[in-house]
Structures are given as C-alpha cells and as structure tokens.
Design a protein around this motif. Sequence first.
Motif, PDB file in Angstrom:
ATOM      1  N   VAL A 138       4.198   4.169  -7.437  1.00 50.67           N
ATOM      2  CA  VAL A 138       4.949   4.149  -6.187  1.00 50.67           C
ATOM      3  C   VAL A 138       4.560   2.900  -5.414  1.00 50.67           C
ATOM      4  O   VAL A 138       3.381   2.628  -5.211  1.00 50.67           O
ATOM      5  N   SER A 139       5.543   2.128  -4.999  1.00 52.73           N
ATOM      6  CA  SER A 139       5.313   0.913  -4.202  1.00 52.73           C
ATOM      7  C   SER A 139       5.763   1.155  -2.774  1.00 52.73           C
ATOM      8  O   SER A 139       6.891   1.600  -2.536  1.00 52.73           O
ATOM      9  N   GLU A 140       4.868   0.870  -1.813  1.00 52.25           N
ATOM     10  CA  GLU A 140       5.162   1.129  -0.402  1.00 52.25           C
ATOM     11  C   GLU A 140       4.738  -0.074   0.438  1.00 52.25           C
ATOM     12  O   GLU A 140       3.548  -0.403   0.499  1.00 52.25           O
ATOM     13  N   PRO A 141       5.675  -0.790   1.067  1.00 56.15           N
ATOM     14  CA  PRO A 141       5.280  -1.940   1.888  1.00 56.15           C
ATOM     15  C   PRO A 141       4.600  -1.517   3.176  1.00 56.15           C
ATOM     16  O   PRO A 141       4.888  -0.447   3.711  1.00 56.15           O
ATOM     17  N   LEU A 142       3.692  -2.342   3.664  1.00 58.04           N
ATOM     18  CA  LEU A 142       3.118  -2.095   4.979  1.00 58.04           C
ATOM     19  C   LEU A 142       4.207  -2.294   6.019  1.00 58.04           C
ATOM     20  O   LEU A 142       4.942  -3.281   5.991  1.00 58.04           O
ATOM     21  N   THR A 143       4.321  -1.370   6.937  1.00 55.74           N
ATOM     22  CA  THR A 143       5.409  -1.377   7.912  1.00 55.74           C
ATOM     23  C   THR A 143       5.443  -2.677   8.714  1.00 55.74           C
ATOM     24  O   THR A 143       6.505  -3.262   8.908  1.00 55.74           O
ATOM     25  N   ARG A 144       4.288  -3.139   9.153  1.00 54.20           N
ATOM     26  CA  ARG A 144       4.243  -4.280  10.071  1.00 54.20           C
ATOM     27  C   ARG A 144       4.254  -5.628   9.357  1.00 54.20           C
ATOM     28  O   ARG A 144       4.469  -6.654  10.001  1.00 54.20           O
ATOM     29  N   ASP A 145       3.994  -5.636   8.049  1.00 56.35           N
ATOM     30  CA  ASP A 145       4.000  -6.895   7.307  1.00 56.35           C
ATOM     31  C   ASP A 145       4.345  -6.590   5.856  1.00 56.35           C
ATOM     32  O   ASP A 145       3.498  -6.173   5.070  1.00 56.35           O
ATOM     33  N   HIS A 146       5.607  -6.825   5.517  1.00 54.29           N
ATOM     34  CA  HIS A 146       6.093  -6.480   4.186  1.00 54.29           C
ATOM     35  C   HIS A 146       5.557  -7.389   3.096  1.00 54.29           C
ATOM     36  O   HIS A 146       5.848  -7.165   1.918  1.00 54.29           O
ATOM     37  N   ARG A 147       4.780  -8.395   3.452  1.00 49.62           N
ATOM     38  CA  ARG A 147       4.154  -9.222   2.421  1.00 49.62           C
ATOM     39  C   ARG A 147       3.015  -8.484   1.725  1.00 49.62           C
ATOM     40  O   ARG A 147       2.502  -8.954   0.705  1.00 49.62           O
ATOM     41  N   PHE A 148       2.642  -7.341   2.255  1.00 48.15           N
ATOM     42  CA  PHE A 148       1.620  -6.499   1.646  1.00 48.15           C
ATOM     43  C   PHE A 148       2.247  -5.169   1.247  1.00 48.15           C
ATOM     44  O   PHE A 148       3.127  -4.661   1.934  1.00 48.15           O
ATOM     45  N   ARG A 149       1.780  -4.609   0.150  1.00 42.56           N
ATOM     46  CA  ARG A 149       2.278  -3.301  -0.268  1.00 42.56           C
ATOM     47  C   ARG A 149       1.173  -2.541  -0.995  1.00 42.56           C
ATOM     48  O   ARG A 149       0.313  -3.138  -1.650  1.00 42.56           O
ATOM     49  N   THR A 150       1.207  -1.237  -0.850  1.00 37.66           N
ATOM     50  CA  THR A 150       0.292  -0.386  -1.586  1.00 37.66           C
ATOM     51  C   THR A 150       0.979   0.101  -2.854  1.00 37.66           C
ATOM     52  O   THR A 150       2.187   0.375  -2.860  1.00 37.66           O
ATOM     53  N   ILE A 151       0.213   0.181  -3.915  1.00 41.09           N
ATOM     54  CA  ILE A 151       0.683   0.725  -5.189  1.00 41.09           C
ATOM     55  C   ILE A 151      -0.107   1.993  -5.448  1.00 41.09           C
ATOM     56  O   ILE A 151      -1.337   1.974  -5.510  1.00 41.09           O
TER      57      ILE A 151
END
Length: 293
Positions: free
Chosen positions: A256-269
């Motif tokens: 599952v890939s989820e971008p950080l709300t405030r900065d979409h250049r980061f995402r959690t996998i």
Amino acid sequence: MPKNLSAQQPTADADATLDAGWTGTHTGGELIRALRQAAQRTQLWVEAEAGLGTGYLQRVEAGKVAQPTRETVERILTALDARHSERRLVLAQYGYALPTLPPTDAERDWARAEIEPDLQATPFPAYLLDCLHRLMSWNRLVPRMFGIVAEDPTLGGLAGCSLPAAWFDPASTLPDRVADPERFFPAMIQTLRYEMRQYGAEPWQGDILAELQPLPLFRHYWDMAMQQPLAAISQRALVPIRLRVPQAGMLTFRLVSEPLTRDHRFRTIGYVPADTAAMQWCVAATGSNAGRG
C-alpha cells in the motif's frame, strides 16, 4: 494504515478544507485560512511574521485581494510553515507554478519526524520513501522482513539509498526474498513509472533511471514494461507479493502506497498481511518488539 497527519492537528473544519483543496474546489484565500487555522495562528501574528499591513491577510482570506504578488503569498506560506504540497496548491490557485525539486535535508528530517509515530504504531512492516525512492525511515518489523539485524541503524546499508536499486541489484539480499519475480518486478516497474509521471519532466528524474539502468535485472523488466501502456494506478492500489521471510517462510503481503498529506514528495509503503501466515508473523513480531526502542 494510519493517516499521515501533522503532530499539530488542524481543526475539523480546517482539515476538511485542506482535503477538499486537493481537488481545486477552494480559492487561494480559503486554503490560506485553512492552513492558518491548522497552524493555530491568528491573522495578526501571520501579518507580523510575514511583514504585512494590519488587515491585509483578512482581505486575502476573504478573496478581496484577487491577485496578491507571488512574493506576498510566499511570505505568508513561510510564516505558516507550509510544506511543499500545500505551497504548490496555494500558489497554483493564484496562477503561480512551483517546480518540484528533490527534498532538502531539512525537509527529510521534517518528514521523518512527521511520520515516525505512525510508522511505529503500524502493526505490519512499513517504511518512508522520498520522491527519489530513497529509504528515509522504517518501523521495527522491516528489519525482520528483510533479514537484517534489528539494531542496525543503516538497515544493512539501505538507509538513504534507492530501494528500487536494492530490489534489482544482484549484490543485494532483497532479490532473493522475492518468490514471484515475474509478477513482483513488473508491478514494481509499473509503480515506478506511475510515480515518475506525477513529476512530469523534472530533470532530476533522469538521475533515478541513470542509477537503475546499469542493473541487468532492472533493464530486462524495464524494456518489457516500455512495450506496454502505462496503466492507471491508484495510490492506494494493493499489489500482492510473496516474500521469503527469514525464520518464517513464504508470506504474502499487499503493498500500500500512501503519500504524506502535507508533502506528496514523501510516501509510506506498507506491507499489509494477505494470508494467515503473514498475519500470524506480524502479530508475533509486533509482540516480540513490544517495549523496544
């Protein structure tokens, strides 16, 4: 997966405005108001911090200043400590473009601090990547899944490095973890292409491919993928994979890939368990890690 939120939570109304703002349904002034409320700042405080005249921010938020200068908007956003995605959205509402650059060291530090509580609370393996696909942070189940000593602060040398490169590099231990390479690697290539497409033709994207192209395994699957159209991929799409996990055997997860709300250049996998064995392993690993730092 836990929702990626700032430790400084916005009010319900501000949160709703920000979420709706990603669709472009709000004015720049309304978005600035939502950011200010999320930061718990008064208009007077922002005006003083940004060097604005008294009452000016109220007029901006109310839409009475139809076109503030870019410099003014930037000063307001800086005063509010707005992150990249927030800046990009607000500036776009006033017709100003913001290029997407790789995050700075300070922005990476912010992202690590932002997501760390969520990562450690996640009951399955999860880690943080930046837009260069560099591994920034991870929870305590990731070392177990990758077969790396839990106390190693570099995660076997993967910290700060390209995770796709590690999956495709024969010198890495990760390719041996993949049970279904003909399914896993094409899915990873498709995801990589989708992520890169979001940033258009930013010059730094060439650096990503330059690092991966020397790897024969990557070139093989990349050439195959380039013969196929890029399918639409949801950021929340679940990609099933089977991994050989040390001391646990074959486990099935869904990525599952989820971008950080405030900065979409980061995402959690996140590696969500997709079979009974994986669920049991996550429960056991989480229990054995309880109380550890």
